[in-house]
Write a protein that holds these residues in place. Sequence first.
Motif, mmCIF file in Angstrom:
data_model
loop_
_atom_site.group_PDB
_atom_site.id
_atom_site.type_symbol
_atom_site.label_atom_id
_atom_site.label_comp_id
_atom_site.label_asym_id
_atom_site.label_seq_id
_atom_site.Cartn_x
_atom_site.Cartn_y
_atom_site.Cartn_z
ATOM 1 N N UNK A 338 0.831 -1.208 0.000
ATOM 2 C CA UNK A 338 0.000 0.000 0.000
ATOM 3 C C UNK A 338 0.867 1.260 0.000
ATOM 4 N N UNK A 339 1.954 1.242 0.793
ATOM 5 C CA UNK A 339 2.843 2.402 0.859
ATOM 6 C C UNK A 339 3.453 2.702 -0.508
ATOM 7 N N UNK A 340 3.960 1.678 -1.180
ATOM 8 C CA UNK A 340 4.579 1.880 -2.491
ATOM 9 C C UNK A 340 3.558 2.374 -3.510
ATOM 10 N N UNK A 341 2.345 1.840 -3.460
ATOM 11 C CA UNK A 341 1.296 2.307 -4.379
ATOM 12 C C UNK A 341 1.012 3.797 -4.186
ATOM 13 N N UNK A 342 0.945 4.226 -2.916
ATOM 14 C CA UNK A 342 0.660 5.641 -2.650
ATOM 15 C C UNK A 342 1.829 6.533 -3.097
ATOM 16 N N UNK A 343 3.055 6.089 -2.824
ATOM 17 C CA UNK A 343 4.223 6.885 -3.227
ATOM 18 C C UNK A 343 4.237 7.054 -4.743
ATOM 19 N N UNK A 344 3.986 5.967 -5.456
ATOM 20 C CA UNK A 344 3.946 6.050 -6.919
ATOM 21 C C UNK A 344 2.808 6.958 -7.381
ATOM 22 N N UNK A 345 1.662 6.861 -6.701
ATOM 23 C CA UNK A 345 0.523 7.690 -7.082
ATOM 24 C C UNK A 345 0.773 9.171 -6.855
ATOM 25 N N UNK A 346 1.426 9.487 -5.720
ATOM 26 C CA UNK A 346 1.707 10.893 -5.404
ATOM 27 C C UNK A 346 2.697 11.477 -6.395
ATOM 28 N N UNK A 347 3.806 10.767 -6.628
ATOM 29 C CA UNK A 347 4.878 11.321 -7.468
ATOM 30 C C UNK A 347 4.520 11.341 -8.950
ATOM 31 N N UNK A 348 3.531 10.532 -9.374
ATOM 32 C CA UNK A 348 3.157 10.505 -10.798
ATOM 33 C C UNK A 348 1.892 11.310 -11.080
ATOM 34 N N UNK A 349 1.421 12.079 -10.111
ATOM 35 C CA UNK A 349 0.197 12.874 -10.298
ATOM 36 C C UNK A 349 0.352 13.812 -11.493
ATOM 37 N N UNK A 350 -0.708 13.898 -12.287
ATOM 38 C CA UNK A 350 -0.676 14.729 -13.487
ATOM 39 C C UNK A 350 -1.308 16.100 -13.271
ATOM 40 N N UNK A 351 -2.101 16.219 -12.196
ATOM 41 C CA UNK A 351 -2.764 17.496 -11.943
ATOM 42 C C UNK A 351 -3.036 17.634 -10.450
ATOM 43 N N UNK A 352 -3.541 18.800 -10.056
ATOM 44 C CA UNK A 352 -3.758 19.097 -8.642
ATOM 45 C C UNK A 352 -4.795 18.173 -8.027
ATOM 46 N N UNK A 353 -5.831 17.839 -8.778
ATOM 47 C CA UNK A 353 -6.908 17.028 -8.229
ATOM 48 C C UNK A 353 -6.424 15.622 -7.888
ATOM 49 N N UNK A 354 -5.655 15.014 -8.787
ATOM 50 C CA UNK A 354 -5.162 13.654 -8.519
ATOM 51 C C UNK A 354 -4.167 13.659 -7.364
ATOM 52 N N UNK A 393 -3.880 25.282 -5.607
ATOM 53 C CA UNK A 393 -4.854 26.185 -6.234
ATOM 54 C C UNK A 393 -4.142 27.144 -7.180
ATOM 55 N N UNK A 394 -2.980 27.615 -6.747
ATOM 56 C CA UNK A 394 -2.204 28.549 -7.569
ATOM 57 C C UNK A 394 -1.739 27.873 -8.852
ATOM 58 N N UNK A 395 -1.324 26.598 -8.738
ATOM 59 C CA UNK A 395 -0.863 25.877 -9.929
ATOM 60 C C UNK A 395 -2.014 25.625 -10.888
ATOM 61 N N UNK A 396 -3.188 25.294 -10.330
ATOM 62 C CA UNK A 396 -4.350 25.036 -11.176
ATOM 63 C C UNK A 396 -4.671 26.228 -12.067
ATOM 64 N N UNK A 397 -4.472 27.432 -11.518
ATOM 65 C CA UNK A 397 -4.820 28.647 -12.269
ATOM 66 C C UNK A 397 -3.892 28.857 -13.465
ATOM 67 N N UNK A 398 -2.659 28.347 -13.386
ATOM 68 C CA UNK A 398 -1.701 28.634 -14.455
ATOM 69 C C UNK A 398 -1.450 27.439 -15.366
ATOM 70 N N UNK A 399 -2.050 26.270 -15.070
ATOM 71 C CA UNK A 399 -1.784 25.094 -15.891
ATOM 72 C C UNK A 399 -2.205 25.299 -17.339
ATOM 73 N N UNK A 400 -3.241 26.109 -17.541
ATOM 74 C CA UNK A 400 -3.708 26.344 -18.907
ATOM 75 C C UNK A 400 -2.670 27.120 -19.721
#
Length: 831
Positions: A338-354, A393-400
């Motif tokens: 479970x720990x490894x799955x979460x670490x991979x999920x956090x570091x591979x996030x593509x956007x703020x929501x994920x 939130x700040x990153x979300x505003x500039x991703x576009x």
Amino acid sequence: MDMSVFKAIKDGRLTVFPTETIARSFITRFAKDHPSQAVFVDSVISWDTFKGLCAKAPENRNRVTDAHRLLFSYSYLSREKNQGHFFNPSYRETLWTAACELSGNLPYMKKALRQNVKSSLDPSMAQEIERIEKEYEEFLSSYSLYDEKYLEPDFFRKEIRDKNPIIMYPGNISDSDIDRAIEAGIETCTPEGSENTIECYPNSLFEIKAVVRRIYELLKNGAEPEDIAITCARLEELEPYMESEALKYGIKLTFVRSRKLTDWASGSFFTSVSALKARDFDLKVMKNFLLNPRFPFRDRSLCARVIQRAVNCKIQSGEQNWLYKTKRDEETGPFVRKLIDYINGITSSKDADSLRRALKGFQDDFFIEGSWSSAPDSGTQARVFMVCMDTLDEIEKIQSIKPGIPFYEFFLNLISGIYYAPGKGEEGIKVYKYPVSCPLSVPYHFIMALDDESARQYRTLLPFTDDRNEGSILHRKNISDEICSSLTDGFLSFSKETSSSFTIAPSYFEQRGLVRNAEIKRDLFEEEEALWRGEGRPSEKSLKSQAELFRKAEGTVFPFVTGRKKEPSPINDRIRLSSTSMSSFKKCPLSWKYTYLDKVEEEDFDIDEEDAIKIGNLIHGAYEKYFTLHPKVSDLSSYENQDELRSIFEELLEKYEKSDEGPGTLQIERIRNRYPALLPLIGEVDAYREYTVRDMEYKIRFQEENYYVDGRVDCILSNPKGELAVIDFKKKSGDKSSPQLAFYAVGMKEDEKEKYCCYPLYAAFYGVEEHKNTVMWKDQQGLYKNLEEFRMNVEEVVSEIRKGEFDPTPGDENCKNCGFRRVCRTRYVIK
């Protein structure tokens, strides 16, 4: 409060102070001293706020953020044509670091391009700055942004002049724009202080003790914590000692200075996650993550068992290694997956929501509920965590603007450049860093470490210039006189000795004869501290504290230690000694007893990245094999012999790497890259040029009336005159207080095999890492002096052992790495 400051505030003038902290302190003091007088908060402001008022922002544009600046810098440096002074494409891994540095410098581009600065720059650097500044301006224009730090303050603006501004303590403002404000005719004021004396202490610890005792007396006599402040000129150096001393008196200190978000515990969580992934779940990184006491893991004992499982299974790194070698364990296997799955999920996030979802899942599954919550009354770590999350939130505003950036890397580098200072919820005596908090308005202000070296000057470097360049100093002033003369109601002190030099008081006090040698007052807790040493009459408070600590210690017994190797040894007719055991006894008799009499196995929670003993064995083994083939030390001047020694070391290293005790690849590579180049350097030691190696790892055994010794001499040599020498090989230089070489000398003289039957006339430690030869003696006179001291020490140690009184000698140095802390009662009753 000084009358000039009081008058300015009372008259409703726009009163400007160097920092927001100083401004707030004067508002608070004014409100307490003059409760019937109204004060408008926006009329007492900081210098930065004042500059913002003077700079008019363009209409229909939004203020640029740190995220915008980092985004521009990353995009700019990613383009091949722009890789010059700020980024070397040969080191692609430094791209983000270079982008962060450039991002921090963007607001100062225009200042750097001013003529007086530009002339001190390298021409190619100046051209690149001009190109960056032009592209940055285009970037801001394209997205309707403006950079407030680009705006030039207009000190002639009518709306500012109408508020009749006055700048207090201008000498404390390290900004070239202060000169422009003065040239524009804005009034400044440095209120006159009183002729305070400055107390001189022998060293910093005396100074800290004196300050803490005075604060204790003030609190005991009714002073409120908010009425007391400390300013320290060497805060980073003295902070841990100040905190430790204050805790003895039950005084809470709050160190008020901003730190990077990633320097706080909850902020460092994000960098730790990144390190786990980047280092492929390296065991040491995993240990630091799971056993970090600042991370609120729900089941700490399970975290410890995961690490123990990894040690038992010899997991060094690798995601698949962790999963494969723990999968059969019903307890640690699911945790690791479970720990490894979460670490991979956090570091591979593509956007703020994920990223938010991954972080929430991690906290829900692993952390104590609500530990880093967003509740209004939550602690500092929770507030830091929420500031990190707010940047999403700040990153979300500039991703576009620039989609497709490495999201988690961008997020991590953004929060690494944001600073946070604790706000509400922090209690205790406030401690500030010198010099910008010197004019604080508090009834009791202690200013420490105010020596001439610390207070001499305050300067600002020009951006992009070399510190060694004389033209790089933009604003250089000797401010000690101005600051010291403006102080009122202060307790000023410094110490004669710092870690670097002998110091004197600032010139203001020297010239006026205001330096006073402080008397060291009797410790208010002298009686209690005597009790902790087993002396004096107990007080009720100290008895209660000691009883509680003994109660906790009673639950700590031998079964907590890993186990006994063999039956305890009695103190027989002859005591077995060695240089190691003798040093151990002198350091702590109780530790010696556990090791050599009780045979208790030490407890070790640390996983060493490199095993010093194993490395020492490699060094000894390489020298032994080489000198057996080439006994003359000077032969190492030959490149062929040097290569042969390195080859021998490489063979031994490969065996070590393949053995069950072998460390991970990274550790092996560090050893391989370091020691082969160092080993042949012993051939450059002039003292050994005429010597030939006679024996390596020579076993000795000898007996005296009260003790006996079994040991090995690393290296025995002889010169053409037949004189003997001994060398002991070390990773680092040997300790001159060590009896090891004296043991060797006596062993060679009294050895039962009777091979040498004489003393060596030369003895030294050779430190391989430092290429340093530490000579213990080099003639007969030095030999006999060492032997005399040695025999006296041996008799003293043997006599103490026979008494059977194995009293511990607790202290930070003796206890912090001791493997017997959990069975040592005395350890628990030391402050």
